[in-house]
Design a protein around this motif. Structure first.
Motif, PDB file in Angstrom:
ATOM      1  N   SER A   1       0.844  -1.211   0.000  1.00  0.00           N
ATOM      2  CA  SER A   1       0.000   0.000   0.000  1.00  0.00           C
ATOM      3  C   SER A   1       0.877   1.258   0.000  1.00  0.00           C
ATOM      4  N   GLN A   2       1.416   1.565  -1.171  1.00  0.00           N
ATOM      5  CA  GLN A   2       2.261   2.739  -1.371  1.00  0.00           C
ATOM      6  C   GLN A   2       2.323   3.038  -2.864  1.00  0.00           C
ATOM      7  N   SER A   3       2.486   4.319  -3.230  1.00  0.00           N
ATOM      8  CA  SER A   3       2.571   4.655  -4.655  1.00  0.00           C
ATOM      9  C   SER A   3       3.950   4.273  -5.185  1.00  0.00           C
ATOM     10  N   LEU A   4       4.041   4.164  -6.513  1.00  0.00           N
ATOM     11  CA  LEU A   4       5.308   3.775  -7.143  1.00  0.00           C
ATOM     12  C   LEU A   4       6.381   4.848  -6.920  1.00  0.00           C
ATOM     13  N   SER A   5       5.986   6.124  -6.940  1.00  0.00           N
ATOM     14  CA  SER A   5       6.953   7.208  -6.736  1.00  0.00           C
ATOM     15  C   SER A   5       7.507   7.180  -5.322  1.00  0.00           C
TER      16      SER A   5
END
Length: 502
Positions: free
Chosen positions: A439-443
């Motif tokens: 649960s984290q964005s790719l950036s």
């Protein structure tokens, strides 16, 4: 009467046959071979009698109104075609003086107020025209009386009177501006070149030879603007001295900047000694030359000549690009030598623009070469960094905290083959197990991962230690991983990926 040389430049084009309309190129010249000149000892409201006892007959080229009041009488020869022309005529006077004029004894107008003293004089326009009443002129000789004073002038010029003649009536500024209109093209080149290469040099913090090229263009543009100002605004004659000083100052700055640029690029050491001797000779030449036009020509010729000699010497020693500089400067100097009087009026700004375009081309060439060198250096640095990161990962593998479905665990980054973006989540391809959803964005993920991970697509991060090959297909490029999986490579990022893997 001081023995000062004054040149009255007169253009004459006589109409041959027929009652044709008078054009701006058809002039009646003022007779300056022998004029009767009076310099009164007190103020006069009307023309003097011009008797031999009060006045002298002299060459009109020796007349000067600088810091004095003068009256002179001469004649003008008018053709029958000019008398019969329906086009209005005017007496044109371009001089650094206030003036008043009579034709055949009749006052036709004043340009400012010429006077015996500076306090009583009102400065007139540098370029003035007096409308001639219909019927006043007659075919043949006509008497012309001119009253002048130049008390408000600053400089005692060799040629304070530029032109006196009769032709079709028009605003003098219009004709002057038409002559200067072709200069707008080189002005654009000079200004754009000065801005572009000046900003480029400042951004790269190159304040030496590189900054001197845009400075040369900037000073040349300033000289051109000062030159063209005569056609842009009908200024009074005292400003003409300021204009001439500005033209000379910009010419000196242009020549010095050009010389210092070539000196910094090609001169052998000790450069300070060469610069010192050259500048002393430069100053001596400018001091010895009379007249602002010759001074302005020398202000460009002398440093260009020195720069040519430096470039030619460097060319004999095999210095790269020195030969091209020597040839360009030789052509520039040759134009000044073979057309010294017309150079400033006709050729100067196009010649300077051409010379600076040559210098601009060299700056662009050098800039592109430096960009390629920096790119290669950056690629080598990036590759070295990747190798160092891979080495550190092998010696001391790092872990990353993964949160998935409320569960927290630590996974070794060396086991992650690639990361795939999925909205607000990231799918991790982990060696030896099923994909893990984080649960984290790719950036955000990219900022936490070590340097061994490379962005190859807007949705993919790849661990470079898992890359086996890069393949090109009709649909695009992709990476083949040691796990047997494939990852697409963005066309935009492909060059960077190649450099990183090269």
């Amino acid at each position: 009467m001081k023995n000062l040389q004054v040149i009255m430049i007169v253009w004459l084009a006589l109409l041959v046959g027929g009652n044709k309309p008078l054009t701006a190129q058809e002039f009646a010249h003022i007779n300056i071979g022998a004029v009767m000149v009076c310099e009164p000892e007190q103020a006069l409201s009307t023309p003097p009698s011009f008797t031999e006892g009060e006045c002298t007959t002299m060459n009109g080229r020796l007349v000067s109104p600088h810091k004095r009041e003068v009256w002179f009488r001469t004649t003008v020869n008018i053709t029958p075609a000019m008398v019969e022309s329906t086009h209005p005529l005017g007496l044109f006077i371009s001089a650094k003086a206030s003036s008043r004029a009579w034709i055949n004894g009749q006052l036709i107008g004043s340009n400012g107020t010429p006077a015996f003293s500076e306090a009583d004089e009102i400065p007139g326009r540098m370029d003035a025209v007096f409308p001639i009443p219909t019927g006043l002129l007659k075919a043949g000789e006509n008497a012309v009386t001119i009253h002048m004073s130049g008390h408000h002038g600053y400089l005692d010029l060799v040629s304070p009177i530029h032109f006196i003649g009769i032709t079709a009536y028009s605003d003098p500024s219009d004709a002057i501006l038409r002559d200067y209109m072709p200069s707008l093209l080189p002005l654009g080149i000079l200004v754009l070149g000065a801005l572009y290469f000046g900003v480029l040099a400042i951004r790269r913090r190159e304040y030496g030879a590189r900054l001197l090229v845009p400075l040369t263009a900037l000073f040349s543009a300033g000289q051109l603007i000062a030159e063209v100002s005569r056609g842009l605004t009908p200024y009074t004659y005292p400003f003409h001295d300021i204009r001439l000083v500005l033209i000379l100052a910009f010419a000196i700055a242009t020549g010095a900047s050009l010389f210092l640029h070539v000196l910094a690029r090609f001169a052998p050491k000790p450069r300070a000694a060469i610069a010192g001797v050259s500048l002393l000779v430069y100053a001596a030449v400018l001091f010895l030359v009379d007249g602002f036009d010759p001074k302005s020509s020398m202000a460009l010729f002398v440093p260009s000549l020195f720069a040519m000699l430096i470039a030619a010497y460097a060319a004999t020693r095999g210095v790269k690009h020195a030969g091209g500089y020597a040839v360009a400067l030789f052509l520039f100097c040759s134009l000044i030598i073979f057309a010294p009087t017309r150079f400033l009026d006709t050729y100067f700004y196009y010649c300077v623009a051409g010379l600076l375009m040559f210098l601009f081309a060299g700056e662009i060439r050098d800039h592109q070469r430096e960009r390629r060198l920096r790119a290669r250096e950056q690629a080598r640095a990036d590759k070295l960094q990747v190798i160092l990161d891979e080495s550190r990962e092998r010696e001391s593998p790092s872990n990353i905290k993964i949160t998935s479905a409320g569960k927290v665990e630590f996974i070794a980054t060396s086991d992650i083959a690639f990361c795939k973006g999925a909205g607000d989540y990231v799918e991790l391809a982990v060696k030896g197990r099923a994909p893990v959803l984080h649960s984290q964005s790719l950036s955000e993920m990219e900022a936490e991962l070590p340097g061994t991970f490379l962005r190859v697509h807007r949705s993919y991060l790849v661990n470079t230690t898992f890359i086996r090959a890069l393949e090109r297909e009709a649909s695009g490029a992709q990476l083949i991983l040691t796990t047997g999986e494939t990852v697409p490579v963005s066309r935009r990022i492909l060059p960077s990926v190649r450099k990183a893997l090269g």
